[in-house]
Design a protein around this motif. Structure first.
Motif, PDB file in Angstrom:
ATOM      1  N   SER A 102      86.807 -42.518  31.644  1.00  0.00           N
ATOM      2  CA  SER A 102      88.202 -42.101  31.779  1.00  0.00           C
ATOM      3  C   SER A 102      88.326 -40.589  31.809  1.00  0.00           C
ATOM      4  CB  SER A 102      89.038 -42.681  30.632  1.00  0.00           C
ATOM      5  OG  SER A 102      88.549 -42.231  29.371  1.00  0.00           O
ATOM      6  N   SER A 149      87.700 -44.553  36.390  1.00  0.00           N
ATOM      7  CA  SER A 149      88.142 -45.150  35.131  1.00  0.00           C
ATOM      8  C   SER A 149      87.473 -46.493  34.857  1.00  0.00           C
ATOM      9  CB  SER A 149      89.665 -45.319  35.122  1.00  0.00           C
ATOM     10  OG  SER A 149      90.094 -46.130  36.201  1.00  0.00           O
ATOM     11  N   ASP A 150      87.067 -47.197  35.929  1.00  0.00           N
ATOM     12  CA  ASP A 150      86.412 -48.493  35.743  1.00  0.00           C
ATOM     13  C   ASP A 150      84.923 -48.430  36.065  1.00  0.00           C
ATOM     14  OD1 ASP A 150      86.679 -48.073  38.432  1.00  0.00           O
ATOM     15  OD2 ASP A 150      87.351 -50.106  38.921  1.00  0.00           O
ATOM     16  N   SER A 153      81.317 -48.838  35.912  1.00  0.00           N
ATOM     17  CA  SER A 153      80.566 -49.804  35.107  1.00  0.00           C
ATOM     18  C   SER A 153      79.084 -49.498  35.141  1.00  0.00           C
ATOM     19  CB  SER A 153      80.817 -51.224  35.634  1.00  0.00           C
ATOM     20  OG  SER A 153      80.432 -51.331  36.995  1.00  0.00           O
ATOM     21  N   HIS A 173      89.443 -48.230  42.945  1.00  0.00           N
ATOM     22  CA  HIS A 173      88.051 -48.079  42.513  1.00  0.00           C
ATOM     23  C   HIS A 173      87.442 -46.927  43.288  1.00  0.00           C
ATOM     24  CE1 HIS A 173      86.801 -49.922  46.285  1.00  0.00           C
ATOM     25  NE2 HIS A 173      87.509 -51.016  45.997  1.00  0.00           N
TER      26      HIS A 173
END
Length: 350
Positions: free
Chosen positions: A56, A67-68, A70, A171
């Motif tokens: 973030s 922010s996402d 992974s 994304h």
């Protein structure tokens, strides 16, 4: 095998510290173009960003939607000035506990300084990790065969100038598959596979892979052919992302505020950045030497751009990436010094 280092040819070169070639630059280029070769790019700076809020935090500071982010995922990002000029470019590679940022030789200190300034009370611990990890690149159409479990890069299309809110998926605009490899990471990228490996294991990794070695000269020739920009080569102090083709891999156009976002949005919605990146072919008659970075590109008696990276390509001859004024016609007869230069037609976005 003869190894010629970059600094053997130019002690002041920004790319010092890695091999320029291994005795036959044209053969090395052909290997990268038709099969696979390994390029030592361990002069790149590497930063580590551990901490539970890293995704973030990087999302708010940079141009990319992170922010996402992974585990086992990579992308690209930019840091802009308040006026929207490109200050930093880096690849980000997430392993589940740390986001690793690799950037141009010498650029890491500036990027780290900015990140440290912006920490405030965020739970992140950025540090210089250049002494820990080295970047090696497997380049060529057969590079993916060495890592069949890595998915091909996913690049989002750049939306039109008047796109509607919510049209850009939430994304990253470039998504690079990542896997653990030999104590480090393997990252699938458009030109092949990048490896971030422990410096202590670099020689062992090269021996284990057993692919032909190619120098940075060959890598740069392939990069120029594919029109991939490089911070400091295809940028100057006033470059905005759209001028150097950084938008597609590194800029999310609908993610909210970050430093320089207003300029990015305004230029995109107007649809006409002041300059553009172009691939030029040089006639090679007056000189068979590639011009140096920064050499003016002229049309008649006026300067209309500057040379970025110029190379001698094994098939295309003398070519260069150049940043040109937007209004220069594709059929303009340009000059770089005493050489005539012609613009290669822009790539079809499809």
């Amino acid at each position: 095998m003869t190894t010629i280092m970059v600094e053997d040819l130019d002690p002041t070169a920004a790319d010092a510290g890695v091999p320029a070639h291994y005795g036959d630059p044209m053969r090395e280029q052909r290997t990268l173009a038709t099969a696979v070769g390994l390029v030592d790019r361990s002069n790149r700076d590497v930063l580590a960003v551990p901490g539970e809020e890293r995704a973030s935090w990087l999302h708010t500071l940079t141009t990319q939607h992170l922010s996402d982010l992974s585990a086992n995922t990579g992308s690209e990002l930019l840091v802009l000035s308040p006026n929207g000029h490109v200050e930093q470019h880096a690849f980000v590679t997430e392993d589940g506990t740390t986001a690793w940022l690799d950037t141009e030789p010498g650029a890491g200190a500036g990027l780290l300084k900015y990140l440290e300034m912006m920490r405030f009370f965020t739970r992140v611990e950025p540090r210089d990790a250049t002494a820990e990890l080295a970047v090696l690149s497997l380049v060529g159409p057969a590079a993916a065969d060495l890592f069949p479990d890595l998915a091909a890069p996913r690049l989002s299309a750049v939306p039109g100038a008047k796109f509607a809110a919510g049209e850009v998926p939430p994304h990253a605009t470039s998504i690079y598959d990542v896997r653990a490899y030999e104590g480090g990471l393997a990252r699938r990228v458009p030109l092949g596979v990048d490896l971030l490996v422990p410096r202590s294991a670099k020689a062992a990794v090269i021996e284990k892979l057993g692919v032909p070695l190619a120098g940075l000269w060959a890598y740069e020739a392939i990069r120029v052919e594919h029109r991939v920009p490089r911070l400091g080569w295809e940028t100057d102090h006033r470059t905005i992302p759209a001028e150097a083709e950084f938008t597609a891999p590194a800029v999310h156009l609908d993610k909210g505020c970050y430093r320089g976002q207003e300029t990015v949005a305004r230029v995109h919605h107007l649809g006409r950045p002041p300059r553009r990146l172009a691939l030029l072919h040089l006639d090679g008659i007056a000189s068979d030497q590639p011009p140096v970075q920064g050499t003016p590109v002229t049309l008649g008696d006026r300067q209309v751009g500057f040379v970025g990276t110029a190379v001698r390509h094994h098939e295309l001859g003398l070519i260069t990436l150049a940043v040109l004024k937007r209004n220069v016609a594709d059929d303009a007869e340009l000059r770089i010094g005493d050489s005539v230069a012609a613009i290669d037609p822009p790539l079809d976005p499809a």
